[in-house]
Design a protein around this motif. Structure first.
Motif, PDB file in Angstrom:
ATOM      1  N   THR A 118      -1.695 -54.649 -42.608  1.00 16.41           N
ATOM      2  CA  THR A 118      -2.147 -53.635 -41.929  1.00 16.41           C
ATOM      3  C   THR A 118      -2.688 -54.016 -40.409  1.00 16.41           C
ATOM      4  OG1 THR A 118      -2.644 -52.357 -43.558  1.00 16.41           O
ATOM      5  CG2 THR A 118      -3.818 -51.532 -41.903  1.00 16.41           C
ATOM      6  N   ILE A 119      -2.315 -53.056 -39.163  1.00 12.98           N
ATOM      7  CA  ILE A 119      -2.758 -53.438 -37.852  1.00 12.98           C
ATOM      8  C   ILE A 119      -3.782 -52.397 -37.533  1.00 12.98           C
ATOM      9  CG2 ILE A 119      -0.974 -55.076 -37.490  1.00 12.98           C
ATOM     10  CD1 ILE A 119       0.500 -52.784 -35.839  1.00 12.98           C
ATOM     11  N   PHE A 164      -0.144 -47.358 -28.761  1.00 13.83           N
ATOM     12  CA  PHE A 164      -0.957 -47.862 -29.734  1.00 13.83           C
ATOM     13  C   PHE A 164      -1.487 -49.278 -29.539  1.00 13.83           C
ATOM     14  CE2 PHE A 164       1.063 -44.343 -32.605  1.00 13.83           C
ATOM     15  CZ  PHE A 164      -0.245 -43.827 -33.167  1.00 13.83           C
ATOM     16  N   GLU A 165      -0.323 -50.164 -29.100  1.00 13.98           N
ATOM     17  CA  GLU A 165      -0.507 -51.786 -28.600  1.00 13.98           C
ATOM     18  C   GLU A 165      -1.733 -51.741 -27.283  1.00 13.98           C
ATOM     19  OE1 GLU A 165       3.200 -52.961 -27.785  1.00 13.98           O
ATOM     20  OE2 GLU A 165       3.632 -53.593 -29.587  1.00 13.98           O
ATOM     21  N   LEU A 166      -1.670 -50.594 -26.613  1.00 16.09           N
ATOM     22  CA  LEU A 166      -2.638 -50.777 -25.409  1.00 16.09           C
ATOM     23  C   LEU A 166      -3.880 -50.144 -25.959  1.00 16.09           C
ATOM     24  CD1 LEU A 166      -0.711 -49.299 -22.249  1.00 16.09           C
ATOM     25  CD2 LEU A 166      -1.662 -51.510 -22.550  1.00 16.09           C
ATOM     26  N   ARG A 189      -1.017 -48.007 -39.481  1.00 16.65           N
ATOM     27  CA  ARG A 189      -0.059 -48.731 -39.200  1.00 16.65           C
ATOM     28  C   ARG A 189       0.309 -50.043 -39.783  1.00 16.65           C
ATOM     29  NH1 ARG A 189      -1.024 -49.789 -33.925  1.00 16.65           N
ATOM     30  NH2 ARG A 189      -3.056 -49.217 -34.045  1.00 16.65           N
ATOM     31  N   VAL A 190       1.394 -50.561 -39.819  1.00 15.42           N
ATOM     32  CA  VAL A 190       1.519 -51.828 -40.334  1.00 15.42           C
ATOM     33  C   VAL A 190       2.611 -52.957 -39.582  1.00 15.42           C
ATOM     34  CG1 VAL A 190       1.267 -51.279 -42.861  1.00 15.42           C
ATOM     35  CG2 VAL A 190       3.619 -51.114 -41.737  1.00 15.42           C
ATOM     36  N   SER A 191       2.640 -54.112 -39.892  1.00 14.22           N
ATOM     37  CA  SER A 191       3.221 -55.087 -38.812  1.00 14.22           C
ATOM     38  C   SER A 191       4.761 -54.873 -38.939  1.00 14.22           C
ATOM     39  CB  SER A 191       2.944 -56.511 -39.387  1.00 14.22           C
ATOM     40  OG  SER A 191       3.815 -57.395 -38.564  1.00 14.22           O
TER      41      SER A 191
END
Length: 575
Positions: A53-54, A376-378, A431-433
């Protein structure tokens, strides 16, 4: 060229196409021989680890907006509102301009009005809620929630010598409708009265679920005054809302993309004002419940092809988050990107700007998919609280079919972009990897967009009894390319899941795409009833293949597919 030579070239071309190579157009000059350039299509391998999980999957997709608030009550506007509600398991929020603008309630491009406020001969306020109630009643009927944008300035409160309204294609932000109020106390009372009316009509508990945003893009000519005058407008607006509804969620400043230096400074100094100054309206601390700003890309025609500007939109967000984290007291406040789009002008059709024809087909949703993961990454990189990627797109009533407006539907026909949001709504949980051999990294996108190799990547979620994997093959440049063989391995399935159901949705030229069907009909502007029914049958989210049951081996399954350029897939896995 003699006949045998022509036959030979045709056979050679057929063999070349079968082997995934590209033949440039034949030269008309005998001195320039035909050359053959092979196109290398590298297979892509994607791995999804459901055990890793991220972060949470925040439904940032469920926000939409538009300039022409009067379209809300028109037939296709009413229809689309209900579709937006129905596509999402979570509340859908709607933001619209011109909720306080004076006029007759007839929409034009980049213009609407409610005529909620006028003054009599003695300067006493007169309120008429008929048009405003019609708009908000449709929101209630559809089951969506307003994000109440407090703007623009009623004619009888406006300052400035400009005409009140400037009609499109003139510069619609140059009228005095964008001016400060002649009396800030009257403005505050207007905001208090409108908020109190909404509470009376829809109920306190309901309105407490809404967001109140002060104005729109006050750092450019949507606001004909200084930043300091906007701070004052903000203070008086918030005081008016809170006087009627003390617990209301208020915020701003809805400024343009902080990738530009002027917008960067504006957002920064607004947060300084809120953090350090006393309210000009109350003398107390300035309330702020959420921070809003905008983020936009920049499409252009380059060498005959549309070239998107994903890097620009991501830079806007990156720099905006950078500002927020400098204020520890605001770092965990919700951030609403109250416009997040590939470019700025929804009402500028492809008749005005040919590059905007990208909005009809699959480039728009493919771009949005790549941007979606980038947001999401930001958020994770800056450790902020992003809750909204508001798509400034709705519908344009009584316009040509597929005219190239930034819209979700055209004449009641859903466009491929709407199916991206349907896909997004099928994802939930955490969210998952994911890893992909075809990924273009976030840092590369920030530096130069997606201009060399395509971004073939994934975003995945896991919930109690299912997982979802969104895949895309995106490139900034819209030109033909071979499909990419893609293998997706999903590991970490539960030990008790021996067989899983896999459902594969697709947006591409032949799936979830009424635009290509319309073009194949000959692009009719007056489709027959039969043609319209066919368009409707192809405008929703479609399956690529029938659902299949797959055996699980060592907690994993593998799905193989071909990903055409500018396509998006969603794999649902249920156990």
């Amino acid at each position: 060229m003699n006949m045998p030579s022509k036959i030979f070239l045709r056979l050679a071309a057929a063999i070349i196409l079968l082997n995934n190579v590209h033949v440039p157009a034949q030269s008309t000059s005998a001195e320039q021989p035909v050359t053959v350039q092979p196109v290398t299509v590298q297979p892509v391998t994607i791995h999804v680890d459901l055990d890793k999980t991220i972060g949470p999957y925040t439904p940032i997709y469920s926000w939409f907006g538009y300039d022409e608030s009067n379209y809300t009550t028109m037939p296709n506007g009413v229809k689309l509102l209900k579709e937006l509600h129905d596509l999402s398991p979570v509340p859908v929020y709607i933001r619209a301009h011109h909720l306080l603008t004076s006029g007759n309630g007839v929409a034009e491009l980049k213009w609407s009005s409610t005529n909620v406020y006028t003054e009599d001969a003695s300067g006493k306020p007169v309120y008429d809620f008929k048009i405003l109630d019609g708009i908000f009643d449709e929101y209630k009927k559809a089951g969506v929630r307003p994000m109440v944008e407090l703007g623009f300035m009623p004619s009888d409160l406006a300052t400035g010598k400009e005409p009140y309204q400037v009609h499109y294609p003139g510069r619609t932000t140059s009228g005095s409708v964008q001016s400060p109020p002649k009396d800030y106390d009257k403005w505050r009372e207007l905001i208090r009265t409108v908020t109190a009316h909404l509470v009376d009509r829809y109920g306190k508990d309901t309105v407490l679920q809404w967001y109140f945003e002060v104005w729109n893009e006050p750092n450019i000519d949507y606001w004909h005054a200084t930043p300091e005058e906007y701070w004052k407008l903000y203070d008086y607006s918030v005081a008016g809302v809170r006087a009627a509804l003390p617990g209301a969620k208020v915020g701003g400043p809805a400024s343009t993309g902080p990738g530009g230096e002027g917008a960067y400074k504006f957002l920064d100094t607004f947060l300084t004002h809120v953090s350090k100054d006393k309210s000009a309206a109350t003398g107390k601390q300035v309330p702020l419940d959420f921070i809003s700003f905008h983020a936009k890309g920049q499409p252009r025609i380059n060498e005959g092809h549309v070239r998107m500007g994903l890097d620009k939109e991501m830079i806007d967000v990156d720099r905006g988050f950078e500002i927020v984290v400098r204020y520890p007291q605001f770092r965990k406040l919700p951030i609403i990107l109250s416009e997040a789009d590939p470019e700025g002008c929804a009402a500028c059709s492809s008749k005005v700007n040919p590059a905007n024809n990208y909005r009809n087909g699959t480039l728009y949703p493919a771009y949005t998919a790549a941007a979606y993961k980038g947001l999401f990454e930001l958020e994770q990189r800056h450790s902020v609280n992003l809750i909204s990627m508001l798509s400034w797109s709705f519908e344009f009533e009584d316009k040509d079919y597929f005219e190239g407006f930034r819209s979700l539907a055209t004449n009641g026909i859903d466009k491929p972009i709407l199916n991206f949001f349907r896909m997004s709504a099928l994802m939930h949980g955490d969210r998952v990897s994911t890893t992909s051999t075809g990924q273009v990294s976030l840092d590369s996108i920030l530096a130069s967009g997606v201009r060399t190799t395509p971004d073939i990547d994934a975003l995945a979620t896991r919930d109690t009894s299912e997982a979802a994997v969104m895949l895309w093959n995106y490139h900034d440049v819209d030109e033909p390319a071979a499909a990419s063989p893609t293998t997706v391995t999903i590991s970490g399935l539960p030990a008790n899941a021996q067989r899983v159901l896999v459902i594969h949705y697709r947006i591409d030229d032949t799936h979830s795409n009424a635009y290509t069907v319309w073009k194949a009909m000959g692009s009719p502007q007056h489709p027959t009833g039969e043609q319209y029914a066919e368009l409707k049958s192809k405008d929703g989210l479609q399956l690529l293949t029938s659902p299949v049951w797959m055996d699980v081996a060592d907690g994993s399954i593998t799905v193989t597919t071909q990903m055409p350029r500018q396509s998006i897939s969603l794999l649902q896995v249920k156990w």
